[in-house]
Design a protein around this motif. Structure first.
Motif, short mmCIF file in Angstrom:
data_model
loop_
_atom_site.label_atom_id
_atom_site.label_comp_id
_atom_site.label_asym_id
_atom_site.label_seq_id
_atom_site.Cartn_x
_atom_site.Cartn_y
_atom_site.Cartn_z
N VAL A 106 10.75 10.86 9.58
CA VAL A 106 11.10 9.25 9.89
C VAL A 106 12.17 9.45 8.86
CG1 VAL A 106 10.58 7.35 8.46
CG2 VAL A 106 8.82 8.46 8.99
N ASN A 107 12.74 10.49 7.87
CA ASN A 107 13.92 10.76 7.30
C ASN A 107 14.94 10.89 8.99
OD1 ASN A 107 12.72 10.62 5.58
ND2 ASN A 107 13.57 12.65 4.41
N GLY A 108 14.84 11.70 9.53
CA GLY A 108 15.47 11.98 10.57
C GLY A 108 16.12 11.11 11.94
N VAL A 109 15.20 10.44 11.94
CA VAL A 109 15.53 8.42 12.35
C VAL A 109 16.00 7.84 12.23
CG1 VAL A 109 14.16 7.15 14.08
CG2 VAL A 109 13.20 9.38 13.78
N ALA A 110 15.94 7.92 10.70
CA ALA A 110 16.39 6.77 9.79
C ALA A 110 18.16 7.01 9.89
CB ALA A 110 15.75 6.31 8.18
N VAL A 162 1.34 -1.26 0.29
CA VAL A 162 0.22 -0.49 0.16
C VAL A 162 0.74 1.24 0.03
CG1 VAL A 162 -1.87 -1.31 0.93
CG2 VAL A 162 -0.18 -0.41 2.33
N ARG A 163 2.22 0.86 -0.39
CA ARG A 163 3.35 2.16 -0.21
C ARG A 163 2.84 3.35 0.93
NH1 ARG A 163 6.93 1.77 -2.36
NH2 ARG A 163 7.68 3.54 -3.13
N ASP A 164 3.24 1.91 1.88
CA ASP A 164 3.53 3.53 3.41
C ASP A 164 4.80 3.23 3.55
OD1 ASP A 164 3.30 4.39 5.81
OD2 ASP A 164 1.82 2.54 6.86
N THR A 165 5.41 4.21 3.06
CA THR A 165 7.10 4.01 3.41
C THR A 165 7.25 4.30 4.19
OG1 THR A 165 6.32 5.99 2.23
CG2 THR A 165 6.96 3.89 0.69
N ASP A 166 6.54 5.51 4.97
CA ASP A 166 6.85 5.90 6.60
C ASP A 166 6.75 4.99 7.80
OD1 ASP A 166 6.65 8.72 6.08
OD2 ASP A 166 4.99 9.33 7.41
N THR A 167 6.03 3.77 7.87
CA THR A 167 5.81 2.27 8.49
C THR A 167 6.61 1.63 7.80
OG1 THR A 167 3.48 3.06 8.39
CG2 THR A 167 4.86 0.38 9.37
N GLU A 168 7.14 1.69 6.59
CA GLU A 168 8.15 0.17 5.73
C GLU A 168 9.16 0.11 6.52
OE1 GLU A 168 9.82 -1.14 1.89
OE2 GLU A 168 8.01 0.14 1.66
N VAL A 169 9.93 2.12 6.06
CA VAL A 169 11.55 2.37 6.90
C VAL A 169 11.22 2.09 8.10
CG1 VAL A 169 12.56 4.62 6.88
CG2 VAL A 169 11.62 3.92 5.17
N PHE A 170 10.85 2.87 8.80
CA PHE A 170 10.42 1.97 10.30
C PHE A 170 10.47 1.00 10.88
CE2 PHE A 170 7.60 6.44 12.29
CZ PHE A 170 8.83 6.98 12.24
N SER A 171 9.77 0.00 9.89
CA SER A 171 10.30 -1.56 10.57
C SER A 171 11.14 -1.75 9.53
CB SER A 171 8.86 -2.37 9.71
OG SER A 171 7.81 -1.59 10.04
N ARG A 172 11.85 -1.88 8.62
CA ARG A 172 12.89 -2.12 8.34
C ARG A 172 14.11 -2.04 9.48
NH1 ARG A 172 13.35 -4.51 3.54
NH2 ARG A 172 11.28 -4.37 2.76
N LEU A 173 14.01 0.11 9.85
CA LEU A 173 15.41 -0.33 10.69
C LEU A 173 15.21 -1.33 11.58
CD1 LEU A 173 14.54 3.66 11.11
CD2 LEU A 173 16.63 2.28 9.49
N SER A 174 14.13 -1.81 12.50
CA SER A 174 13.83 -2.68 14.08
C SER A 174 14.08 -3.75 13.29
CB SER A 174 12.09 -2.28 13.87
OG SER A 174 12.40 -1.04 14.87
N ALA A 175 13.94 -4.08 12.01
CA ALA A 175 14.12 -5.43 11.61
C ALA A 175 15.87 -5.63 11.87
CB ALA A 175 13.85 -5.95 10.36
N GLY A 176 16.75 -4.47 10.80
CA GLY A 176 17.85 -4.79 10.78
C GLY A 176 18.74 -4.35 12.08
N TRP A 177 17.98 -3.77 13.17
CA TRP A 177 18.80 -3.43 14.25
C TRP A 177 18.44 -4.57 14.91
CZ3 TRP A 177 21.66 -1.50 17.62
CH2 TRP A 177 22.34 0.49 16.80
N ALA A 178 17.49 -5.41 15.20
CA ALA A 178 17.37 -7.28 15.92
C ALA A 178 18.42 -8.19 14.99
CB ALA A 178 16.00 -7.55 15.13
N LEU A 179 18.53 -8.11 13.91
CA LEU A 179 19.13 -8.91 13.04
C LEU A 179 20.84 -8.43 13.33
CD1 LEU A 179 17.56 -9.00 9.58
CD2 LEU A 179 18.39 -10.99 10.79
#
Length: 554
Positions: free
Chosen positions: A203-207, A156-173
């Motif tokens: 979201v940009n700043g957090v990323a 659904v092109r919810d890029t805000d949520t996608e980026v937040f979730s990828r950041l969490s997934a990356g840190w978990a890994l």
């Protein structure tokens, strides 16, 4: 029919927000709101503007009003998003209880209204919360939740949520030991950010902050530099932006320190102390202490380390190295030996051991220093694939530690081999300060081998680096003999017995060996060394050795 004055003002607010003029956008929204209450969609933009300007209290108030407006108009999807941002804003302030309360409110709305796309927000928030736990099971849960959120947000092109979730997934890994996979996940998030696909500037700043922190944690200095430059460029394009929270400033200070931009590193650390929440000032306080110590502002360093300790951040190894620089080698050694027993986690020991080797070598405890160097070497062997960024940094540390120990033990020829490779390794990593320190020790070893010209070349190169950096304590400790010529003998402020001790130190003898040679107790030798350090304004055996060669005592 007349158009209410709030309508053009709200339109101006939306236009200014999109242009990144957040101060004027907030002013326009507030003026419009004073005439006619804004709808939830405009309240959200006003809240984002306030947050980006560092006005967290105002942003929370506006998010709350937007939430109530959405509920009043039965817009469950928009209300869910407002609840998510309220949870985010409270979490950023360290208010975990309110953050969790809004997370539960989000969950209730998603379940009651049977929302599909907004479930990604819920899962993303739950994944982030699981990352706060040190439990590996919770880390695995964070990865699962984040991946499920990505799967819902992406179509659904919810890029805000996608980026937040990828950041969490990356840190978990990363925490689960899958460094390559974790960094790849973070790169995927940053690809979305840098392509301009993200809807909300927050979201940009957090990323940017997240990926810089992850790069430093993974000891991938090239990656940390790359993203720090990108973050700096992004901030420069948004001059109104309040620097993106204190921890990000700490990480930027660390990168600048490694690169040799010490004035910039000091500025970032000082700003971080002001920006971080009181409970988190330990990170910034410690980094500020490091910058003050390295530049010779010892009183300021002491204050900063105390601030860090009060905020729950251990002040070592920085405070330990400060004591060494102050000539209080015995106090540094007491701390070093205590911490060697206390610190058990690999990350703690990786930070501590280089300083431990330096202190133990300085006080002549060669066995302890050698054991520390061996542990650093073992870490280097486990650091990852040969040629990788973490392996390169670990190898440079191991070579430096080995060279330092050999030099202190009087094994100059062996030390030269390690230190020459160490200086080249630091050079390849683009880290001028440890490179210069390795050159100083290398120069002293060359002098011990009788090669004054090679010694002068190394010391002169180090002197130039220290001058550029502003490393005043290191400059003060350098030998005065330069350009291949040893200075003529000059009177020294030492007693005859102290001169004997200095000569034996320069020959590489330990305190026990000196005691045997001079028929003294080790305690007496230690007292002589303390007097020598105080008279000469030095803090280590290496400096005493340099003094001996510089003043033709050997």
């Amino acid at each position: 029919m007349a158009v209410p004055s709030s309508v053009p003002l709200a339109a101006d607010g939306r236009r200014l927000y999109e242009a990144g003029s957040w101060t004027r956008a907030l002013e326009a929204f507030e003026r419009a709101d004073s005439d006619t209450p804004l709808p939830g969609s405009d309240l959200m933009l006003a809240a984002f503007s306030a947050y980006l300007l560092g006005r967290e209290d105002r942003s929370i108030d506006l998010f709350g009003r937007a939430f109530r407006d959405f509920l009043g108009t039965d817009d469950a999807a928009a209300a869910a998003r407002a609840a998510f941002w309220l949870s985010f804003a409270h979490d950023s302030r360290g208010d975990r209880a309110r953050a969790e309360a809004w997370g539960r409110r989000l969950a209730g709305i998603v379940d009651e209204s049977r929302l599909g796309a907004e479930r990604a927000l819920l899962l993303s928030g739950l994944g982030h919360r699981s990352l706060a736990s040190p439990d590996p099971a919770e880390t695995r849960r964070a990865l699962e939740l984040s991946r499920e959120a990505i799967a819902l947000a992406r179509p659904v092109r919810d890029t805000d949520t996608e980026v937040f979730s990828r950041l969490s997934a990356g840190w978990a890994l990363l925490r689960l030991g899958s460094t390559g996979e974790g960094l790849a996940e973070l790169d995927e998030a940053m690809a979305t950010v840098t392509s301009g696909e993200v809807n909300t500037p927050i979201v940009n700043g957090v990323a940017y902050c997240s990926v810089i922190s992850a790069s430093l944690r993974s000891e991938d200095l090239a990656r940390a530099r790359e993203w720090t430059t990108a973050a700096t460029d992004w901030c420069a394009q948004h001059p109104e932006l309040v620097p993106f929270r204190g921890q990000c400033l700490v990480h930027r200070s660390q990168v600048k320190m490694l690169d040799g931009d010490w004035s910039g590193a000091l500025d970032e650390a000082a700003r971080a102390v002001q920006r971080l929440l009181p409970a988190d000032t330990g990170l910034a306080g410690y980094q500020l202490g490091e910058m003050h110590r390295l530049t010779g502002r010892f009183a300021e360093a002491e204050d900063a380390y105390r601030l860090a300790n009060s905020a729950g951040r251990r002040p070592e190894p920085g405070l330990m190295l400060l004591r060494l620089a102050q000539g209080r080698a015995d106090a540094a050694a007491v701390s070093a030996r205590r911490l060697s027993l206390e610190l058990t986690r690999r990350s703690e020991r990786a930070e501590f051991l280089p300083a431990y080797v330096e202190v133990m070598a300085a006080v002549g405890d060669i066995d302890a220093a050698r054991a520390g160097a061996a542990e650093i070497a073992a870490m280097a062997e486990r650091a990852g694939p040969s040629g990788g960024p973490a392996a390169a940094l670990s190898r440079a540390r191991a070579l430096t530690a080995e060279g330092t120990v050999c030099c202190a033990a009087g094994e100059a020829a062996q030390a030269v081999r390690s230190l020459r490779d160490a200086s080249l390794a630091w050079h390849d990593l683009g880290m001028p300060y440890p490179e210069a320190r390795a050159r100083v020790t290398l120069g002293r070893c060359y002098a011990a081998l009788g090669d004054d010209e090679a010694a002068a070349l190394e010391v002169d190169a180090a002197r130039e680096a220290f001058q550029r950096l502003g490393a005043q304590p290191d400059l003060a400790a350098l030998p005065d003999a330069g350009r291949g010529r040893r200075r003529a003998p000059s009177p020294v402020p030492l007693t005859e017995r102290e001169v004997e001790v200095v000569r034996l130190v320069a020959a590489g003898l330990t305190n026990r060996a000196i005691a045997n040679e001079l028929v003294l107790s080790e305690k007496t030798v230690a007292r002589h060394l303390a007097n020598i350090y105080a008279k000469l304004g030095i803090a280590s055996r290496a400096a005493a050795t340099a003094y001996a060669y510089d003043h033709s005592l050997v």
